[in-house]
Design a protein around this motif. Structure first.
Motif, PDB file in Angstrom:
ATOM      1  N   ALA A  17       0.834  -1.203   0.000  1.00  0.00           N
ATOM      2  CA  ALA A  17       0.000   0.000   0.000  1.00  0.00           C
ATOM      3  C   ALA A  17       0.869   1.253   0.000  1.00  0.00           C
ATOM      4  CB  ALA A  17      -0.900   0.020   1.236  1.00  0.00           C
ATOM      5  N   GLU A  18       0.328   2.331  -0.509  1.00  0.00           N
ATOM      6  CA  GLU A  18       1.019   3.625  -0.517  1.00  0.00           C
ATOM      7  C   GLU A  18       1.426   4.029   0.904  1.00  0.00           C
ATOM      8  OE1 GLU A  18       2.749   6.833  -2.251  1.00  0.00           O
ATOM      9  OE2 GLU A  18       1.566   5.439  -3.444  1.00  0.00           O
ATOM     10  N   SER A  19       0.587   3.687   1.880  1.00  0.00           N
ATOM     11  CA  SER A  19       0.824   4.063   3.278  1.00  0.00           C
ATOM     12  C   SER A  19       1.536   2.961   4.070  1.00  0.00           C
ATOM     13  CB  SER A  19      -0.507   4.392   3.946  1.00  0.00           C
ATOM     14  OG  SER A  19      -1.354   3.244   3.904  1.00  0.00           O
ATOM     15  N   PHE A  20       2.196   2.034   3.392  1.00  0.00           N
ATOM     16  CA  PHE A  20       2.890   0.903   4.006  1.00  0.00           C
ATOM     17  C   PHE A  20       3.794   1.372   5.141  1.00  0.00           C
ATOM     18  CE2 PHE A  20       6.513  -2.202   3.843  1.00  0.00           C
ATOM     19  CZ  PHE A  20       5.810  -3.346   4.170  1.00  0.00           C
ATOM     20  N   THR A  21       3.786   0.612   6.246  1.00  0.00           N
ATOM     21  CA  THR A  21       4.654   0.863   7.392  1.00  0.00           C
ATOM     22  C   THR A  21       5.554  -0.355   7.586  1.00  0.00           C
ATOM     23  OG1 THR A  21       2.990   2.237   8.466  1.00  0.00           O
ATOM     24  CG2 THR A  21       4.734   1.361   9.865  1.00  0.00           C
ATOM     25  N   PHE A  22       6.851  -0.105   7.682  1.00  0.00           N
ATOM     26  CA  PHE A  22       7.841  -1.171   7.863  1.00  0.00           C
ATOM     27  C   PHE A  22       8.639  -0.895   9.130  1.00  0.00           C
ATOM     28  CE2 PHE A  22      12.230  -2.700   7.262  1.00  0.00           C
ATOM     29  CZ  PHE A  22      12.000  -4.041   7.010  1.00  0.00           C
ATOM     30  N   THR A  23       8.785  -1.915   9.966  1.00  0.00           N
ATOM     31  CA  THR A  23       9.549  -1.788  11.203  1.00  0.00           C
ATOM     32  C   THR A  23      10.490  -2.981  11.322  1.00  0.00           C
ATOM     33  OG1 THR A  23       7.676  -0.686  12.270  1.00  0.00           O
ATOM     34  CG2 THR A  23       9.406  -1.529  13.712  1.00  0.00           C
ATOM     35  N   SER A  24      11.768  -2.692  11.607  1.00  0.00           N
ATOM     36  CA  SER A  24      12.740  -3.762  11.845  1.00  0.00           C
ATOM     37  C   SER A  24      13.796  -3.249  12.818  1.00  0.00           C
ATOM     38  CB  SER A  24      13.400  -4.211  10.534  1.00  0.00           C
ATOM     39  OG  SER A  24      14.476  -3.371  10.188  1.00  0.00           O
TER      40      SER A  24
END
Length: 139
Positions: A32-39
């Motif tokens: 999605a355009e609003s994708f959230t990624f956390t690592s």
């Protein structure tokens, strides 16, 4: 209902394929355009474009970066994947000069799926193990 489960797993599998093939221009097909990624190494990144820039930085630093999925569980809105991350540190990463060392760490990823796209990924792995394998920890 079963079809939706397959779609969520297919999205996650396509996402892994995009990483492994380093074809980040295809991210708009699954993320999605609003994708959230956390690592552990990135913190939280908001938005598909900033995430794509991060992904390109990862493969610039680790040109042979690969994700190997060992097991995946999926329902309509959630995918959990257990796997291995691997690569060779041949470029700068997070301001760290290349060590030319390889790493292989187990990881767990949680994906949230809504409206036919991945909305969020939270990746979990042992950052201490990762840094140690790259020779970046003092003995």
């Amino acid at each position: 209902m079963a079809e939706t489960t397959v779609d969520a797993a297919q999205l996650a599998n396509e996402y892994v394929e995009i990483w492994n093939d380093q074809e980040f221009s295809r991210l708009s097909n699954v993320v999605a355009e609003s994708f959230t990624f956390t690592s552990p190494t990135s913190g939280t990144i908001q938005g598909r474009e900033p995430f794509e820039a991060y992904a390109r930085e990862v493969v610039d630093a680790f040109p042979d970066f690969q994700i190997t999925v060992h097991e995946m569980l999926a329902d309509e809105q959630l995918v959990m994947a257990e796997g291995t991350l691997s690569g060779t540190h041949d470029g700068e990463f997070n301001g760290i000069s290349p060590t030319h060392e390889t790493f292989e760490v187990r990881d767990m990823a949680k994906f949230v799926v809504e409206d036919g796209r991945l909305q969020e990924e939270r990746a979990f792995f042992d950052q201490h193990d990762f840094l140690g394998q790259l020779g970046l920890l003092e003995e």
